[in-house]
Each structure stands twice: as C-alpha cells, then as structure tokens.
Motif scaffolding. Structure first.
Motif, PDB file in Angstrom:
ATOM      1  N   ILE A 201       0.837  -1.201   0.000  1.00  0.00           N
ATOM      2  CA  ILE A 201       0.000   0.000   0.000  1.00  0.00           C
ATOM      3  C   ILE A 201       0.871   1.251   0.000  1.00  0.00           C
ATOM      4  CG2 ILE A 201      -1.650   1.356   1.360  1.00  0.00           C
ATOM      5  CD1 ILE A 201      -2.725  -1.351   2.426  1.00  0.00           C
ATOM      6  N   ALA A 202       1.890   1.251   0.869  1.00  0.00           N
ATOM      7  CA  ALA A 202       2.746   2.426   1.011  1.00  0.00           C
ATOM      8  C   ALA A 202       3.530   2.719  -0.257  1.00  0.00           C
ATOM      9  CB  ALA A 202       3.710   2.219   2.177  1.00  0.00           C
ATOM     10  N   TYR A 209       6.758   7.900   4.128  1.00  0.00           N
ATOM     11  CA  TYR A 209       7.861   7.310   4.871  1.00  0.00           C
ATOM     12  C   TYR A 209       7.624   5.821   5.116  1.00  0.00           C
ATOM     13  CZ  TYR A 209       9.813  11.919   5.952  1.00  0.00           C
ATOM     14  OH  TYR A 209      10.390  13.156   5.883  1.00  0.00           O
ATOM     15  N   LEU A 210       6.375   5.388   5.016  1.00  0.00           N
ATOM     16  CA  LEU A 210       6.083   3.974   5.209  1.00  0.00           C
ATOM     17  C   LEU A 210       6.780   3.102   4.166  1.00  0.00           C
ATOM     18  CD1 LEU A 210       2.259   4.099   6.021  1.00  0.00           C
ATOM     19  CD2 LEU A 210       4.108   3.497   7.597  1.00  0.00           C
ATOM     20  N   ALA A 211       7.137   3.695   3.036  1.00  0.00           N
ATOM     21  CA  ALA A 211       7.837   2.946   1.998  1.00  0.00           C
ATOM     22  C   ALA A 211       9.332   2.850   2.266  1.00  0.00           C
ATOM     23  CB  ALA A 211       7.605   3.602   0.634  1.00  0.00           C
ATOM     24  N   GLU A 212       9.808   3.557   3.291  1.00  0.00           N
ATOM     25  CA  GLU A 212      11.237   3.601   3.572  1.00  0.00           C
ATOM     26  C   GLU A 212      11.563   2.784   4.821  1.00  0.00           C
ATOM     27  OE1 GLU A 212      12.621   7.636   3.654  1.00  0.00           O
ATOM     28  OE2 GLU A 212      11.421   8.185   1.897  1.00  0.00           O
ATOM     29  N   THR A 213      11.283   1.490   4.758  1.00  0.00           N
ATOM     30  CA  THR A 213      11.485   0.638   5.933  1.00  0.00           C
ATOM     31  C   THR A 213      12.950   0.556   6.354  1.00  0.00           C
ATOM     32  OG1 THR A 213      11.610  -1.302   4.481  1.00  0.00           O
ATOM     33  CG2 THR A 213       9.463  -0.762   5.418  1.00  0.00           C
ATOM     34  N   ALA A 214      13.870   0.683   5.425  1.00  0.00           N
ATOM     35  CA  ALA A 214      15.288   0.596   5.765  1.00  0.00           C
ATOM     36  C   ALA A 214      15.733   1.737   6.667  1.00  0.00           C
ATOM     37  CB  ALA A 214      16.132   0.576   4.488  1.00  0.00           C
ATOM     38  N   TYR A 215      14.921   2.793   6.746  1.00  0.00           N
ATOM     39  CA  TYR A 215      15.291   3.952   7.560  1.00  0.00           C
ATOM     40  C   TYR A 215      14.963   3.741   9.039  1.00  0.00           C
ATOM     41  CZ  TYR A 215      16.698   8.843   7.831  1.00  0.00           C
ATOM     42  OH  TYR A 215      17.393  10.002   8.081  1.00  0.00           O
ATOM     43  N   ILE A 216      14.121   2.775   9.347  1.00  0.00           N
ATOM     44  CA  ILE A 216      13.681   2.582  10.732  1.00  0.00           C
ATOM     45  C   ILE A 216      14.861   2.332  11.684  1.00  0.00           C
ATOM     46  CG2 ILE A 216      12.340   1.084  12.271  1.00  0.00           C
ATOM     47  CD1 ILE A 216      10.271   0.859  10.010  1.00  0.00           C
ATOM     48  N   PRO A 217      15.827   1.462  11.354  1.00  0.00           N
ATOM     49  CA  PRO A 217      16.969   1.290  12.267  1.00  0.00           C
ATOM     50  C   PRO A 217      17.766   2.572  12.460  1.00  0.00           C
ATOM     51  CG  PRO A 217      16.845  -0.539  10.736  1.00  0.00           C
ATOM     52  CD  PRO A 217      15.869   0.497  10.248  1.00  0.00           C
ATOM     53  N   LYS A 218      17.837   3.418  11.432  1.00  0.00           N
ATOM     54  CA  LYS A 218      18.549   4.687  11.573  1.00  0.00           C
ATOM     55  C   LYS A 218      17.822   5.595  12.565  1.00  0.00           C
ATOM     56  CE  LYS A 218      20.444   4.626   6.867  1.00  0.00           C
ATOM     57  NZ  LYS A 218      20.550   5.353   5.571  1.00  0.00           N
ATOM     58  N   VAL A 219      16.489   5.577  12.517  1.00  0.00           N
ATOM     59  CA  VAL A 219      15.703   6.357  13.473  1.00  0.00           C
ATOM     60  C   VAL A 219      15.996   5.864  14.885  1.00  0.00           C
ATOM     61  CG1 VAL A 219      13.392   6.996  14.233  1.00  0.00           C
ATOM     62  CG2 VAL A 219      13.883   6.810  11.795  1.00  0.00           C
ATOM     63  N   ALA A 220      16.011   4.542  15.056  1.00  0.00           N
ATOM     64  CA  ALA A 220      16.274   3.960  16.376  1.00  0.00           C
ATOM     65  C   ALA A 220      17.645   4.375  16.899  1.00  0.00           C
ATOM     66  CB  ALA A 220      16.176   2.434  16.296  1.00  0.00           C
ATOM     67  N   ALA A 221      18.658   4.327  16.047  1.00  0.00           N
ATOM     68  CA  ALA A 221      20.023   4.664  16.468  1.00  0.00           C
ATOM     69  C   ALA A 221      20.185   6.136  16.811  1.00  0.00           C
ATOM     70  CB  ALA A 221      21.009   4.262  15.372  1.00  0.00           C
ATOM     71  N   ARG A 222      19.360   6.999  16.218  1.00  0.00           N
ATOM     72  CA  ARG A 222      19.492   8.439  16.429  1.00  0.00           C
ATOM     73  C   ARG A 222      18.528   8.986  17.470  1.00  0.00           C
ATOM     74  NH1 ARG A 222      19.656   9.811   9.932  1.00  0.00           N
ATOM     75  NH2 ARG A 222      21.655   8.796   9.512  1.00  0.00           N
ATOM     76  N   SER A 223      17.666   8.127  18.023  1.00  0.00           N
ATOM     77  CA  SER A 223      16.606   8.616  18.905  1.00  0.00           C
ATOM     78  C   SER A 223      17.124   9.201  20.204  1.00  0.00           C
ATOM     79  CB  SER A 223      15.609   7.490  19.198  1.00  0.00           C
ATOM     80  OG  SER A 223      14.782   7.289  18.070  1.00  0.00           O
TER      81      SER A 223
END
Length: 283
Positions: A201-202, A209-223
């Motif tokens: 769907i995304a 941003y839902l189409a950018e799943t590879a970015y999720i770990p980067k968000v976690a590391a920068r939180s």
C-alpha cells in the motif's frame, strides 16, 4: 583569516566546520574530554586542535555550537565563563524559548548570539545542507561568508533570534514524528503478519515514509538525540498554544530505543524495542 571554533564536532558539527575550513577559515576544536571517535572525525575533516577550551574561545572570532539539544545551554554557560565577545552561533535543534535563554547567558559577556538551524544531512562534496540564520542583522553576513562557495547553503531570515529555531522545529515536528509513526505502523502490521501488504500500500504512495522501511533502524540509532529535540518541539508548540501530545508522545516512543544509541540494528530489532510490557517497562 577568520578563526572559527566548533563545539563539539559530532558527525554534523565536524562536517559543517569542515565546510567553513574549505571556505578559508581556520577551524579549532578542543580535544579535552572528547572520545577517540570525535578525535578521528576532527582529524579526518582537517580541524585544528586547541590546547584548551580557553584557548579556543580566546582565538575564535565565531563559535559554532552544534551539539545534542539538551546540552545547548550548558555549552553556552561554558563559553560565557571565558568572557567570549565574538559571534556565537547556536545551531542546535532547540526551541525559541531555549534560544532566548542562550542569548541571556551570552549577554553576560557581551557575546553576539546568532540563531541557526541546520536542515539536511551532514554536508559533503556530493551533498549540500541548508543553514538558516536569524538575529542581529550586522552579525549574519560574517557567518554567511564562512560558507561562501561550499556545500552549505546559507539563508538569512528577517527578524530576531528564535525565527531560525522555529523553522527547524516546525520542520522537525513533522519530519521526525512521521518517521516514528512509520515504525509504529510497521510494528503493528508485523504483529498481525500483514507487513508485506502494508508495504505494498505504502509503495503506491511514493512520498510516504512507510515505503522507507530501511530507515527505521537509523531512526532507532538516532533517537537518543531526536527524543530531546522533540521535547524542544513540545516547548515551542506549548508557547504557541498548540497541542503538544504528538511531540511528547514521539519523545516517549524514542526513549524505547535509548539502548540502541548510534548502534546499527536490523528492522526486526528496532521494531521489537517498541514493545512495552504490561507493567509499562520495555518488553
């Protein structure tokens, strides 16, 4: 030659400082108390080491404060303790009210505060970054000139301090919160085994941003940095009489990733850290 001091050269600070060096300035940093990673980064970007913070402040015409937002006021206190009278650029992701506090701190020694906001990734030969400036009109051109002909695009805003920071947090409140919402959406979809359908769907909405799943770990590391920034967003929203729930909730979600600080992780690991046990502790 203009002398610039950078406090403290993290990935963004070192890259921005390196562009000022390419623009013709001498750029100083202070190794005291900094990690080996910071030292390596400063050397890689060609920054010159000062023997002490006192030497850096004494020699610098312009100081760039680029640090995690929760330390912005502490850094200003350190600098003001050495009676800095040059141009102090606070380019941190902080609320206009926090910039006002920095201004009050620096006013004790007659330092001139320029409010700055950095939009984009660390600048490089192949990637440009924007810096927005606001504050005393006479102080903006000297700061802008540091980056003439470099990968840093400077935009001056009319009005006093607070406008650049307001722009940064206006952008951050959507951009960073959207990343968090995407991670939560995928965590829910994964629990029910429908993550592939959600991605399908995304992907039909290429700006999601839902189409950018590879970015999720980067968000976690920068939180660990982004969480306090959302706290500053909440301050700005509260002052404007706007709802703070999303900013505060985003910061709370980001705290689930505190132990992934600057650590590479998989999408699965990042999503697992979003689960909360029934007692309220991370599950």
């Amino acid at each position: 030659m203009t002398v610039v001091g950078v406090l403290h050269p993290g990935s963004m600070g070192a890259a921005v400082a390196a562009q000022a060096r390419l623009g013709g300035a001498e750029v100083l940093w202070c190794p005291t108390g900094r990690s080996s990673e910071t030292t390596e980064r400063a050397l890689r970007h060609g920054l010159s080491a000062a023997s002490s913070l006192a030497e850096l402040i004494e020699r610098a015409d312009v100081i760039l404060s680029i640090c995690p937002p929760e330390y912005a006021e502490d850094v200003a206190v350190e600098v003001s303790a050495h009676s800095f009278t040059g141009i102090y650029v606070d380019a941190n992701a902080i609320a206009p009210a926090t910039v006002a506090c920095v201004h009050a701190i620096m006013s004790r020694t007659q330092g001139t505060v320029v409010d700055g906001s950095i939009i984009g990734s660390p600048p490089s030969a192949s990637k440009s970054t924007r810096i927005y400036l606001s504050g005393p009109a006479e102080a903006l051109p000297p700061v802008a000139s540091l980056f003439a002909g470099t990968s840093v695009q400077v935009h001056s805003l009319p009005g006093g301090i607070g406008r650049a920071s307001a722009l940064k947090l206006s952008y951050s409140s959507y951009q960073k919160a959207s990343r968090v919402l995407a991670a939560v959406s995928y965590a829910l979809a994964r629990d029910y085994g429908v993550e592939e359908e959600l991605l399908d769907i995304a992907q039909g909405r290429t700006t999601s941003y839902l189409a950018e799943t590879a970015y999720i770990p980067k968000v976690a590391a920068r939180s660990w940095r982004w969480g306090p920034e959302m706290g500053e967003v909440a301050i700005a929203l509260r002052e404007a009489g706007l709802p703070t729930d999303l900013a505060e909730a985003s910061a709370a979600v980001m705290s689930q990733w505190n132990d992934l600080k600057d650590s590479p992780s998989s999408i699965t690991e990042a999503l697992e850290h979003l689960h909360v046990a029934p007692d309220g502790d991370p599950g």
